[in-house]
Design a protein around this motif. Structure first.
Motif, PDB file in Angstrom:
ATOM      1  N   LEU A 177      32.906  38.276  48.193  1.00 11.08           N
ATOM      2  CA  LEU A 177      33.490  39.385  47.547  1.00 11.08           C
ATOM      3  C   LEU A 177      34.918  38.813  47.475  1.00 11.08           C
ATOM      4  O   LEU A 177      35.597  38.856  46.512  1.00 11.08           O
ATOM      5  CB  LEU A 177      33.629  40.702  48.102  1.00 11.08           C
ATOM      6  CG  LEU A 177      32.435  41.793  47.542  1.00 11.08           C
ATOM      7  CD1 LEU A 177      32.489  43.096  48.370  1.00 11.08           C
ATOM      8  CD2 LEU A 177      32.562  41.768  46.065  1.00 11.08           C
ATOM      9  N   MET A 178      35.444  38.362  48.479  1.00  7.23           N
ATOM     10  CA  MET A 178      36.943  38.026  48.536  1.00  7.23           C
ATOM     11  C   MET A 178      37.142  36.892  47.792  1.00  7.23           C
ATOM     12  O   MET A 178      37.948  36.613  46.897  1.00  7.23           O
ATOM     13  CB  MET A 178      37.303  37.894  49.940  1.00  7.23           C
ATOM     14  CG  MET A 178      37.641  38.898  50.804  1.00  7.23           C
ATOM     15  SD  MET A 178      38.718  38.812  52.333  1.00  7.23           S
ATOM     16  CE  MET A 178      37.111  38.194  53.410  1.00  7.23           C
ATOM     17  N   ILE A 179      36.145  35.814  47.905  1.00  5.99           N
ATOM     18  CA  ILE A 179      36.226  34.585  46.983  1.00  5.99           C
ATOM     19  C   ILE A 179      35.942  34.981  45.688  1.00  5.99           C
ATOM     20  O   ILE A 179      36.882  34.596  44.886  1.00  5.99           O
ATOM     21  CB  ILE A 179      35.037  33.680  47.406  1.00  5.99           C
ATOM     22  CG1 ILE A 179      35.314  33.125  48.616  1.00  5.99           C
ATOM     23  CG2 ILE A 179      34.862  32.401  46.451  1.00  5.99           C
ATOM     24  CD1 ILE A 179      34.137  32.396  49.378  1.00  5.99           C
ATOM     25  N   HIS A 180      35.245  35.884  45.027  1.00  5.02           N
ATOM     26  CA  HIS A 180      35.098  36.167  43.723  1.00  5.02           C
ATOM     27  C   HIS A 180      36.435  37.032  43.364  1.00  5.02           C
ATOM     28  O   HIS A 180      36.752  36.624  42.062  1.00  5.02           O
ATOM     29  CB  HIS A 180      33.708  36.841  43.474  1.00  5.02           C
ATOM     30  CG  HIS A 180      32.477  35.789  43.489  1.00  5.02           C
ATOM     31  ND1 HIS A 180      32.118  35.116  42.187  1.00  5.02           N
ATOM     32  CD2 HIS A 180      31.482  35.707  44.210  1.00  5.02           C
ATOM     33  CE1 HIS A 180      31.082  34.393  42.321  1.00  5.02           C
ATOM     34  NE2 HIS A 180      30.503  34.674  43.610  1.00  5.02           N
ATOM     35  N   ILE A 181      36.678  37.784  43.948  1.00  7.89           N
ATOM     36  CA  ILE A 181      37.812  38.754  43.417  1.00  7.89           C
ATOM     37  C   ILE A 181      39.090  37.728  43.218  1.00  7.89           C
ATOM     38  O   ILE A 181      39.857  37.928  42.261  1.00  7.89           O
ATOM     39  CB  ILE A 181      37.950  39.617  44.535  1.00  7.89           C
ATOM     40  CG1 ILE A 181      36.892  40.824  44.605  1.00  7.89           C
ATOM     41  CG2 ILE A 181      39.276  40.377  44.141  1.00  7.89           C
ATOM     42  CD1 ILE A 181      36.938  41.738  45.608  1.00  7.89           C
ATOM     43  N   GLU A 182      39.273  36.851  44.275  1.00  4.30           N
ATOM     44  CA  GLU A 182      40.518  35.905  44.105  1.00  4.30           C
ATOM     45  C   GLU A 182      40.371  35.205  42.806  1.00  4.30           C
ATOM     46  O   GLU A 182      41.308  34.869  42.015  1.00  4.30           O
ATOM     47  CB  GLU A 182      40.422  34.987  45.292  1.00  4.30           C
ATOM     48  CG  GLU A 182      41.745  34.101  45.498  1.00  4.30           C
ATOM     49  CD  GLU A 182      43.159  34.752  45.324  1.00  4.30           C
ATOM     50  OE1 GLU A 182      44.120  34.186  44.903  1.00  4.30           O
ATOM     51  OE2 GLU A 182      43.057  36.044  45.899  1.00  4.30           O
ATOM     52  N   ARG A 183      39.194  34.635  42.629  1.00  2.00           N
ATOM     53  CA  ARG A 183      38.894  33.790  41.252  1.00  2.00           C
ATOM     54  C   ARG A 183      39.131  34.366  40.122  1.00  2.00           C
ATOM     55  O   ARG A 183      39.821  33.944  39.130  1.00  2.00           O
ATOM     56  CB  ARG A 183      37.600  33.159  41.383  1.00  2.00           C
ATOM     57  CG  ARG A 183      37.486  32.074  42.353  1.00  2.00           C
ATOM     58  CD  ARG A 183      36.056  31.411  42.099  1.00  2.00           C
ATOM     59  NE  ARG A 183      35.707  30.387  43.300  1.00  2.00           N
ATOM     60  CZ  ARG A 183      34.440  30.055  43.556  1.00  2.00           C
ATOM     61  NH1 ARG A 183      33.238  30.696  42.935  1.00  2.00           N
ATOM     62  NH2 ARG A 183      34.289  28.943  44.352  1.00  2.00           N
ATOM     63  N   VAL A 184      38.600  35.572  40.179  1.00  2.00           N
ATOM     64  CA  VAL A 184      38.632  36.455  38.817  1.00  2.00           C
ATOM     65  C   VAL A 184      40.087  37.162  38.594  1.00  2.00           C
ATOM     66  O   VAL A 184      40.169  37.309  37.506  1.00  2.00           O
ATOM     67  CB  VAL A 184      37.518  37.511  38.715  1.00  2.00           C
ATOM     68  CG1 VAL A 184      37.889  38.775  39.529  1.00  2.00           C
ATOM     69  CG2 VAL A 184      37.205  37.859  37.461  1.00  2.00           C
ATOM     70  N   THR A 185      40.652  37.290  39.705  1.00  2.81           N
ATOM     71  CA  THR A 185      42.019  37.747  39.420  1.00  2.81           C
ATOM     72  C   THR A 185      43.189  36.674  39.292  1.00  2.81           C
ATOM     73  O   THR A 185      44.187  37.008  38.608  1.00  2.81           O
ATOM     74  CB  THR A 185      42.286  39.046  40.443  1.00  2.81           C
ATOM     75  OG1 THR A 185      42.332  38.102  41.825  1.00  2.81           O
ATOM     76  CG2 THR A 185      41.565  40.050  40.513  1.00  2.81           C
ATOM     77  N   SER A 186      42.970  35.723  40.084  1.00  4.77           N
ATOM     78  CA  SER A 186      44.251  34.893  40.009  1.00  4.77           C
ATOM     79  C   SER A 186      44.106  33.953  38.604  1.00  4.77           C
ATOM     80  O   SER A 186      45.316  33.601  38.352  1.00  4.77           O
ATOM     81  CB  SER A 186      44.107  33.736  41.052  1.00  4.77           C
ATOM     82  OG  SER A 186      42.849  32.913  41.112  1.00  4.77           O
ATOM     83  N   ARG A 187      43.219  33.995  37.971  1.00  6.96           N
ATOM     84  CA  ARG A 187      43.166  33.571  36.538  1.00  6.96           C
ATOM     85  C   ARG A 187      43.032  34.377  35.316  1.00  6.96           C
ATOM     86  O   ARG A 187      42.647  34.189  34.294  1.00  6.96           O
ATOM     87  CB  ARG A 187      41.971  32.543  36.482  1.00  6.96           C
ATOM     88  CG  ARG A 187      41.941  31.493  37.656  1.00  6.96           C
ATOM     89  CD  ARG A 187      40.636  30.597  37.449  1.00  6.96           C
ATOM     90  NE  ARG A 187      40.389  29.949  38.872  1.00  6.96           N
ATOM     91  CZ  ARG A 187      39.379  28.974  39.088  1.00  6.96           C
ATOM     92  NH1 ARG A 187      38.477  28.826  37.923  1.00  6.96           N
ATOM     93  NH2 ARG A 187      39.278  28.588  39.955  1.00  6.96           N
ATOM     94  N   THR A 188      43.524  35.696  35.687  1.00  9.36           N
ATOM     95  CA  THR A 188      43.146  36.643  34.724  1.00  9.36           C
ATOM     96  C   THR A 188      44.508  37.132  34.124  1.00  9.36           C
ATOM     97  O   THR A 188      45.522  37.078  34.680  1.00  9.36           O
ATOM     98  CB  THR A 188      42.719  37.952  35.434  1.00  9.36           C
ATOM     99  OG1 THR A 188      41.332  37.769  35.746  1.00  9.36           O
ATOM    100  CG2 THR A 188      42.829  38.967  34.293  1.00  9.36           C
ATOM    101  N   ASP A 189      44.680  37.358  32.857  1.00  4.61           N
ATOM    102  CA  ASP A 189      45.882  37.698  32.079  1.00  4.61           C
ATOM    103  C   ASP A 189      46.017  39.206  32.243  1.00  4.61           C
ATOM    104  O   ASP A 189      45.106  40.032  32.090  1.00  4.61           O
ATOM    105  CB  ASP A 189      45.769  37.047  30.435  1.00  4.61           C
ATOM    106  CG  ASP A 189      45.785  35.820  30.367  1.00  4.61           C
ATOM    107  OD1 ASP A 189      44.887  35.161  29.257  1.00  4.61           O
ATOM    108  OD2 ASP A 189      46.611  34.996  31.120  1.00  4.61           O
ATOM    109  N   THR A 190      47.038  39.713  32.250  1.00  7.02           N
ATOM    110  CA  THR A 190      47.416  40.984  32.216  1.00  7.02           C
ATOM    111  C   THR A 190      47.015  41.844  30.916  1.00  7.02           C
ATOM    112  O   THR A 190      47.086  41.055  29.758  1.00  7.02           O
ATOM    113  CB  THR A 190      48.775  41.494  32.552  1.00  7.02           C
ATOM    114  OG1 THR A 190      49.545  40.590  31.570  1.00  7.02           O
ATOM    115  CG2 THR A 190      48.947  41.359  34.110  1.00  7.02           C
ATOM    116  N   GLY A 191      46.409  42.982  30.762  1.00  6.94           N
ATOM    117  CA  GLY A 191      46.079  43.600  29.598  1.00  6.94           C
ATOM    118  C   GLY A 191      46.849  44.691  29.139  1.00  6.94           C
ATOM    119  O   GLY A 191      47.517  44.888  29.651  1.00  6.94           O
TER     120      GLY A 191
END
Length: 282
Positions: free
Chosen positions: A268-282
């Motif tokens: 969970l931590m690995i995926h959360i980090e990936r999906v949030t660290s490369r996400t633009d703010t909406g």
């Protein structure tokens, strides 16, 4: 191929050369035949093998009252869906999707409009399956001269989602979708921003969540070596993702009865980090 039993004029139960029961579909394939009579190959448009998870009575129930044109269009939709999604689909989708389309047409002709409350979620969580659903709606409207509502694409998309698992009901797929949406809501609240749903990381995360939830529903425990070491390292390296994973753990354990182990927390931590660290703010 030898005839065993007629389901209707265009669908029959037959026995193949290996002695296995199969459903054969084609114009007139079940009309005025006697048991043991050979079926001409030219009559057969589609063959459906009855798998271990498909009881004959269930197959008969699905197919006996469904017009051949509906089955034919369903088969074309599935073939295109495979190309769009790029994943293996369970053969039983022919049964469930043909049944769904048959009743969708019946509802339309009776003026019944059933809204899918998960339409928005399905469209964004399963974009490839939703595109297959959109193709299906266009194909159905063209073939049957109807105008199914656009929201029907999301209902059809769920059939493609469900078909990617070896087992599981449509109700289970709906529950999984709702739980994924709950988890994404926790993440949005925690980070205070929307996720980039077009990214490859988001797509991989949704796939992970689907299998994570299925494991929880089946009470399967994920285990690997050195999990405590990885848990400690990742919780220290990614504190924000760790806190988010803790919120997910607490919520899902309290509301859904999940038992989320350190092993699951690591992923969970690995995926959360990936999906949030490369996400633009909406």
């Amino acid at each position: 191929m030898r005839f065993k039993k007629s389901l209707n004029n265009n669908i029959a139960l037959a026995e193949d050369a290996e002695g296995c029961e199969v459903i054969v579909i084609g114009t007139g394939v079940g009309f005025k035949k006697v048991k043991g009579q050979p079926i001409e190959q030219s009559q057969i448009q589609k063959t459906f093998r009855i798998g271990s998870n498909d009881k004959y009575q269930r197959v008969e129930q699905f197919l006996s009252d469904i017009p051949l044109q509906v089955i034919d269009i369903t088969d074309q939709i599935i073939e295109e869906g495979r190309e769009i999604i790029g994943k293996k689909l369970n053969d039983s989708i022919l049964l469930t999707l043909a049944d769904h389309i048959h009743f969708a047409l019946d509802r339309f002709r009776k003026g019944v409009d059933m809204q899918n409350p998960l339409h928005w979620d399905i469209r964004h969580l399963y974009p490839a399956e939703f595109r297959a659903g959109e193709f299906a709606v266009r194909k159905i409207n063209e073939a049957f001269l109807v105008a199914l509502p656009a929201g029907e694409a999301s209902s059809i998309a769920l059939h493609f989602v469900n078909s990617q698992f070896d087992s599981g009901s449509m109700n289970q797929t709906i529950k999984i979708t709702q739980m994924i949406n709950d988890i994404l809501g926790i993440m949005t609240d925690h980070f205070g921003r929307t996720l980039n749903q077009e990214s490859a990381d988001f797509s991989r995360f949704i796939t992970h969540l689907r299998y994570f939830i299925v494991r929880q529903m089946n009470r399967e425990v994920l285990s690997f070596k050195d999990q405590q070491f990885l848990y400690d390292v990742l919780s220290d390296r990614y504190p924000d993702s760790f806190q988010c994973a803790l919120k997910i753990k607490e919520t899902m354990e309290q509301q859904r009865g999940f038992v989320i182990t350190p092993d699951e927390m690591v992923y969970l931590m690995i995926h959360i980090e990936r999906v949030t660290s490369r996400t633009d703010t909406g």
